[in-house]
Design a protein around this motif. Sequence first.
Motif, short mmCIF file in Angstrom:
data_model
loop_
_atom_site.label_atom_id
_atom_site.label_comp_id
_atom_site.label_asym_id
_atom_site.label_seq_id
_atom_site.Cartn_x
_atom_site.Cartn_y
_atom_site.Cartn_z
N UNK A 75 0.78 -1.11 -0.07
CA UNK A 75 0.32 -0.09 0.04
C UNK A 75 0.96 1.29 0.54
N UNK A 76 1.34 2.09 -1.11
CA UNK A 76 1.51 3.29 -1.08
C UNK A 76 1.10 4.17 -0.48
N UNK A 77 1.58 5.10 0.99
CA UNK A 77 1.26 5.90 1.59
C UNK A 77 1.17 7.36 0.79
N UNK A 78 1.41 7.97 0.30
CA UNK A 78 2.28 8.92 -0.28
C UNK A 78 1.48 10.45 0.29
N UNK A 79 0.57 10.87 -1.25
CA UNK A 79 0.01 12.35 0.28
C UNK A 79 -1.06 12.03 1.18
N UNK A 80 -1.62 13.05 1.70
CA UNK A 80 -2.43 13.46 3.09
C UNK A 80 -2.96 14.00 3.05
N UNK B 239 6.17 12.63 3.62
CA UNK B 239 5.51 12.91 3.92
C UNK B 239 4.28 12.30 4.80
N UNK B 240 3.73 11.20 4.78
CA UNK B 240 2.77 11.22 5.32
C UNK B 240 3.24 9.89 6.96
#
Length: 234
Positions: free
Chosen positions: A134-139, A178-179
């Motif tokens: 699971x890619x967790x990039x943007x907030x 950032x996440x």
Amino acid sequence: MARKGQGRRGWLWRVLGALVLVGVIAGGWFWWSLRDWRPAESAYPDQGVEVGAADGEVNFRTIAAIGGSFAYLDASGGERAKDAAFVRNLARAREAGLQVGAVHRFDPCLKADGQSANFVTMVPRSADMLPPAIALAGTAENCPTPVSEAAVESELMTFINQVERHSGKPVILKVYPEFEAAYGVSAKLERQLWVVRTRFEPGYTVRPWMLWSANEGLMTEAASEPLEWVVVRP
């Protein structure tokens, strides 16, 4: 006196110009050296790639020939995004003898149910698949409707549970800086971690990582576009 001051200023500008030129040359050399840099296989024997439609045609047999043993393939994102190359890449990576896993890009603005439904329709349940990532990039900072930190964490946990029920394997969290800074998931969720930073090992997670995207723009014979090269902690 004016001429003497002008001479000093001229000397100063020449020194500054030389320093700028040295910086430009050093920066150019560093950028060029990264084009084909990979961690040594003696230090990281298990290496591979992450690939999506944006990478164009990828020769997975060449990936295997240059030392890759696995490929993580972009599969889905949010509730509706589907990677157009996933099915093709899955078949070709398997034909090349690579271990294969799927990646979903989590959208913190959306509920878990729609996102898991999207993932499940794209990714088959198969015992030979690697654990899903699971890619967790943007907030949630720019969500159309405000979403609290607690809500993001709750929906993420729900999504994790749903994907794990489908795959039969614990997920891997690909956490971007950032996440992690916003939600601190590496300290809160007991899942294997995947970190991202070109050339230098990252230190932004609380717990040790398992996967590291060590070069986000590796030029190889396998594709005309640069690829994201990933290594496994020994």
